[in-house]
Scaffold this motif. Structure first.
Motif, PDB file in Angstrom:
ATOM      1  N   UNK A   1     -43.325   8.116  28.650  1.00  0.00           N
ATOM      2  CA  UNK A   1     -41.784   7.479  28.358  1.00  0.00           C
ATOM      3  C   UNK A   1     -42.396   6.927  27.099  1.00  0.00           C
ATOM      4  N   UNK A   2     -41.527   7.004  26.234  1.00  0.00           N
ATOM      5  CA  UNK A   2     -41.637   6.101  25.027  1.00  0.00           C
ATOM      6  C   UNK A   2     -40.384   5.005  24.954  1.00  0.00           C
ATOM      7  N   UNK A   3     -40.544   3.898  24.840  1.00  0.00           N
ATOM      8  CA  UNK A   3     -39.415   2.787  24.862  1.00  0.00           C
ATOM      9  C   UNK A   3     -39.435   2.222  23.541  1.00  0.00           C
ATOM     10  N   UNK A   4     -38.285   1.683  23.224  1.00  0.00           N
ATOM     11  CA  UNK A   4     -38.381   0.546  22.342  1.00  0.00           C
ATOM     12  C   UNK A   4     -37.775  -0.636  22.880  1.00  0.00           C
ATOM     13  N   UNK A   5     -38.423  -1.664  22.528  1.00  0.00           N
ATOM     14  CA  UNK A   5     -37.667  -3.287  22.976  1.00  0.00           C
ATOM     15  C   UNK A   5     -37.328  -3.942  21.525  1.00  0.00           C
ATOM     16  N   UNK A   6     -36.035  -4.248  21.376  1.00  0.00           N
ATOM     17  CA  UNK A   6     -35.764  -5.016  20.394  1.00  0.00           C
ATOM     18  C   UNK A   6     -36.042  -6.432  20.385  1.00  0.00           C
ATOM     19  N   UNK A   7     -35.854  -7.057  19.325  1.00  0.00           N
ATOM     20  CA  UNK A   7     -36.266  -8.607  19.188  1.00  0.00           C
ATOM     21  C   UNK A   7     -35.412  -9.373  20.158  1.00  0.00           C
ATOM     22  N   UNK A   8     -34.103  -8.870  20.658  1.00  0.00           N
ATOM     23  CA  UNK A   8     -33.306  -9.605  21.433  1.00  0.00           C
ATOM     24  C   UNK A   8     -33.442  -9.011  22.754  1.00  0.00           C
ATOM     25  N   UNK A   9     -34.615  -8.110  23.100  1.00  0.00           N
ATOM     26  CA  UNK A   9     -34.801  -7.483  24.379  1.00  0.00           C
ATOM     27  C   UNK A   9     -34.095  -6.390  24.859  1.00  0.00           C
ATOM     28  N   UNK A  10     -33.485  -5.835  23.810  1.00  0.00           N
ATOM     29  CA  UNK A  10     -32.784  -4.564  24.333  1.00  0.00           C
ATOM     30  C   UNK A  10     -33.808  -3.555  24.304  1.00  0.00           C
ATOM     31  N   UNK A  11     -33.512  -2.598  25.767  1.00  0.00           N
ATOM     32  CA  UNK A  11     -34.362  -1.727  26.001  1.00  0.00           C
ATOM     33  C   UNK A  11     -33.825  -0.295  25.667  1.00  0.00           C
ATOM     34  N   UNK A  12     -34.554   0.549  25.003  1.00  0.00           N
ATOM     35  CA  UNK A  12     -33.974   1.794  24.885  1.00  0.00           C
ATOM     36  C   UNK A  12     -35.347   2.745  25.204  1.00  0.00           C
ATOM     37  N   UNK A  13     -34.876   4.056  25.890  1.00  0.00           N
ATOM     38  CA  UNK A  13     -35.852   4.863  26.445  1.00  0.00           C
ATOM     39  C   UNK A  13     -35.562   5.977  25.338  1.00  0.00           C
ATOM     40  N   UNK A  14     -36.499   5.954  24.415  1.00  0.00           N
ATOM     41  CA  UNK A  14     -36.432   7.110  23.439  1.00  0.00           C
ATOM     42  C   UNK A  14     -36.476   8.322  23.851  1.00  0.00           C
TER      43      UNK A  14
END
Lengths: 749, 152
Positions: free
Chosen positions: A623-636
């Motif tokens: 899995x590739x995920x991104x986590x924003x500075x505000x903690x928002x998670x997205x499974x890319x």
């Protein structure tokens, strides 16, 4: 007389006998069978060598699907296997859905078993038909059967150039006795097996004619909605239905009594409102004034229960697997690590809620239409509820609008049958979404404690795992913790090459109905084990994928029995279906390659990976995920490699892996069922959230490892690696270790 | 009360409680079961139909609001199942269990009627009200793009 003329004569006779009046059909037949040659009058009639195949004298073939279709594509796959071995023409086979009947053998569509357990049974059903058609043709021509072959809906005799269509041979074949043994086709001759055949229900699905349980309509039918006690085990004290009966459309209010202890598959009881339409029944139900005695489970609070479970795994349990000396290894280790993992109850939440229609006939028999995974069990439960014999109950299996384990439990079907009996009219029971979320058979809440150690070289020297969860067994009888079968789902079948390993099972009581959900205990066991393996990789300062490959270790067959565990290997002989570390590493390496493991990622992105064997199938997901500075998670994006052995329909296997990605994401990110005062807190898709389009990854890439090994399960094995792959990716992206699900409860920034 | 309504080109007079959701009027009174019940609270999209060409969640839309209007359900989308969206759905084998797909298709048709060449983001925005528990989302995206390339 030349062959062509004889062929035409034969067709003419058929046309006369059958009086079809189909001139066009006759011409087609004449062309098709112009090569046949015999002076012998062939007997007419159909040919049904077994319960799955019926060859009509017209040449059309009816194939019976005795398994339930819930999105896995089994209706297409059954057709592929039988038609292939029969050498039937795809355009001349028609699928019929079986009712629940012991004559079909195992119909319980559960545990990813249809192909892995019945591939040979289905092949046999088709191969017997082909074999007997060949014998029939050989008899007609007076040639050895070994000189004839069944191919593409006809039997051919190459030496004389003669052919007879399957339909022509049906009557003759029907006079033969069943063969002792038949030969299966060679895989290289497969016509449909291994091909991405289109779903047989594709047209019905896209024009709205596909009939699910909820879609059944009978003349004179009433529509029922049932109010059940909010707490399992509670009882009805009193009901005032005055307001209900005043609502337009309401016909009757019927008490269903109380549920049973243990709950088994019996109705939960409650008060049913019957009306001339669903809406009136639901409105009438809202107007009921009911007093319940909530019973002993009214003290159930899932937050307090979590503390109990976590305390349970911090104390000794029963040892269910042991090798080496874990304590000695831990005390002498260079580095040690311990962690506790938690995952909540889940609901299957199929898009079609439980729904069934029942009718009691004048002779006391009962006929049911239902979205059931297990029609024979439904037959028994309905018979028990009505006090009649199973043979007096007919279960018509509709399409299932999703199931995921929920529709193995026929409580809702028995409700319809009981109401039909009491009302004296056919009744449709439709669960609301709130009913489905609140009164289900829930996936177990679980806690696991893990301890591990590594030596100075970064090699894992000890693995100590304790698991606690209320068992499915509690639904059927007294139980105070995990049962044997559940421990074999991703726990005692641990494949890691670690010298010292100990696994314990710890106590946990049930306060709701516990049932199975797609992949069952593999979900939380894989979450903990694959997360902890990643933690150990970090402890050792190693690349997670390389470390995991080494942890799985040399190519070998792992047998948990060698470490004292009682392991049933999904009901298969472990010699036939070993825990094969080479296949495990094969999918792991493939998923890593697909994801371009090791590449440079954008800031805030991370790659994680997990691999798990379940239901005999091997699946790795990156899995590739991104986590924003505000903690928002997205499974890319997800990359999944699956080794399921022989694959019947690669497109449906692919679809199952894509779907497992989303299902796994739902439980990883959102899924949780909690309880306050014994009642389930969640009620609909706003509180029991599942993944929506906007959260779906941009791609779910799937690779199927080519294999001619025995078929493995497919429907479930894709789910377990998803949650740990995502959590490991979060760690890679942020350095934040996740030890509880769902992720919506975890602050990532 | 009686409500005059046109469903799939057919004029019907339904005897219904005005508050009855259009979903149940379509399914139980008009006898058309292609439109599905999934949540009853406008949360899942399984019940999506068109009212005067606009997508509507029929489980939370009173039948009285559709009086005198033209309702299109999955059964009325095309005569032979050959609307480009239906064709694309079959070509990509989108459905798994199939239950949510009538709602998905009706939502996709409404999107393409308004925006013939949607981006992934447009699709995500327009389709996020439609839940698929089987997880067919990536194929739905692909099927909408495919249908967008085909003239109706």
């Amino acid at each position: 007389m030349n062959d062509a003329i004889k062929g035409i004569r034969l067709v003419t006779r058929r046309e006369f006998i059958r009086n079809t009046g189909l001139a066009g059909g006759g011409l087609i037949l004449a062309a098709h069978f112009s090569g046949c040659s015999t002076d012998q009058e062939l007997p007419g009639g159909d040919f049904a060598p077994n319960v799955y195949v019926n060859l009509l004298e017209s040449g059309d073939v009816e194939i019976v699907c005795h398994r339930s279709e819930m999105g896995q594509g089994i209706r297409t796959s059954v057709l592929q296997v039988i038609a292939d071995e029969m050498e039937a023409d795809w355009d001349r086979v028609k699928l019929l859905q079986a009712t629940g009947d012991a004559k079909y053998g195992d119909q319980n569509t559960d545990g990813s078993t249809s192909i892995r357990k019945q591939f040979d049974l289905l092949r046999n059903a088709g191969a017997v038909a082909r074999h007997m058609l060949v014998l029939a043709a050989a008899e007609v021509w007076g040639v050895p059967a070994s000189e004839c072959i069944g191919q593409n809906h006809a039997v051919h005799h190459a030496a004389s150039g003669r052919s007879l269509g399957y339909g022509e041979l049906a009557g003759q074949a029907a006079t033969l006795s069943l063969p002792e043994k038949v030969e299966f086709k060679s895989p290289e001759d497969y016509r449909y097996i291994g091909k991405p055949m289109d779903t047989v229900d594709g047209m019905a699905f896209t024009v709205g004619s596909a009939a699910f349980g909820i879609d059944t309509v009978l003349p004179g039918m009433l529509y029922a909605s049932i109010e059940r006690c909010p707490v399992v085990g509670g009882t009805l004290v009193s009901v005032d239905d005055t307001a209900t009966r005043a609502i337009a459309g309401v016909v009757d209010v019927i008490q269903l009594g109380d549920g049973t202890s243990p709950p088994v598959f019996n109705p939960l009881g409650g008060v049913a409102v019957l009306a001339s339409n669903t809406w009136s029944a639901q409105k009438g139900r809202e107007a009921l004034n009911i007093k319940w005695d909530l019973g002993a489970n009214a003290s159930y609070d899932s937050d307090a229960y979590r503390e109990q479970l976590e305390s349970s795994v911090h104390n000794e349990g029963s040892v269910v697997l042991s090798r080496g000396d874990v304590d000695a290894a831990l005390s002498g280790a260079a580095k040690t690590l311990e962690a506790t993992y938690y995952a909540p109850h889940l609901s299957q939440a199929p898009m079609e809620p439980p729904a069934a229609v029942a009718r009691i006939n004048a002779d006391g028999t009962c006929e049911v239409w239902a979205c059931t995974q297990d029609p024979q069990t439904a037959q028994g439960v309905v018979a028990g509820a009505l006090g009649i014999e199973p043979a007096q109950v007919t279960i018509n299996v509709t399409l299932l609008g999703g199931a995921f384990g929920r529709k193995s439990k026929p409580d809702f079907i028995a409700e319809a049958a009981l109401l039909a009996k009491k009302a004296g009219k056919p009744v449709k029971v439709t669960w609301t979404r709130e009913d489905d979320i609140r009164h289900g058979y829930f996936h177990s809440v679980s806690a696991q404690y893990l301890r591990g150690s590594i030596d100075a070289d970064g090699k894992v020297t000890a693995w100590h795992q304790r698991t606690a969860f209320p068992s499915i067994n509690s639904t059927f009888g007294p139980s105070d913790g995990p049962g044997g079968g559940e421990l074999g789902l991703g726990c005692i079948d641990n494949p890691y090459a670690i010298e010292n390993m100990k696994i314990e099972s710890c106590k946990a009581a049930a306060h709701v109905r516990i049932g199975w959900l797609r992949s069952v205990s593999n979900v939380y066991h894989a979450f903990a084990a694959s997360s902890f393996a990643d933690e150990l990789a970090h402890l050792a300062g190693r690349d997670a994928k390389d470390f995991l490959l080494e942890l799985i270790g040399p190519d070998r067959h792992v047998n948990p029995a060698d470490s004292g565990a009682e392991y049933d290997n999904y009901g298969h002989d472990i010699a036939e279906h070993p825990i094969d570390t080479a296949r495990l590493k094969g999918v792991l390496a493939e998923a890593a390659k697909m994801a371009d493991w090791g590449r440079t990622l954008p800031a805030g992105h991370g790659l994680g990976i997990a691999v798990h064997r379940s239901f005999l199938g091997y699946v790795a997901t990156a899995a590739e995920v991104s986590v924003s500075d505000t903690g928002e998670l997205k499974v890319e994006e997800l990359w999944t490699a699956v080794d399921a052995g022989t694959v019947v329909n690669p497109d449906r296997v692919r679809a199952q892996m894509e779907g497992a990605g989303i299902f796994g994401m739902s439980l990883a990110m959102h899924g949780q069922i909690t309880a306050k005062a014994g009642a389930i807190v969640q009620g609909n898709f706003n509180s029991y959230r599942v993944i929506r389009m906007s959260e779906a990854p941009k791609a779910i890439n799937v690779h199927i490892i080519p294999s001619q090994a025995k078929p493995c399960g497919v429907g479930e094995p894709g789910v377990p690696p998803v949650a740990p792959a995502i959590c490991n990716a979060i760690f890679a992206a942020t350095g934040k270790r996740v030890r509880e699900l769902p992720l919506r409860n975890v602050k990532l920034a | 009360m009686t409500i005059d309504i046109n469903i799939n080109g057919k004029a019907l007079t339904l005897d219904a409680d005005p508050d009855m959701p259009l979903l149940w009027a379509i399914r139980d009174l008009a006898g058309m079961t292609g439109t599905k019940f999934g949540c009853g609270k406008a949360l899942c999209g399984a019940c999506t139909v068109h009212v005067d060409g606009q997508p509507v969640l029929s489980c939370a839309y009173p039948v009285s609001a559709a009086a005198g209007k033209a309702v299109t359900t999955i059964e009325g989308l095309s005569a032979d199942g050959n609307h480009p969206v239906q064709v694309a759905w079959r070509e990509l084998n989108v459905p798994q269990c199939g239950y949510c797909q009538p709602g998905q298709i009706m939502a996709a048709v409404a999107l393409l009627d308004k925006n013939p060449t949607p981006t992934d983001e447009d699709i995500d925005n327009a389709m996020s009200g439609n839940i698929c528990r089987c997880g067919t989302y990536t194929r739905i995206r692909a099927a909408i793009h495919k249908a967008a390339g085909v003239k109706s």
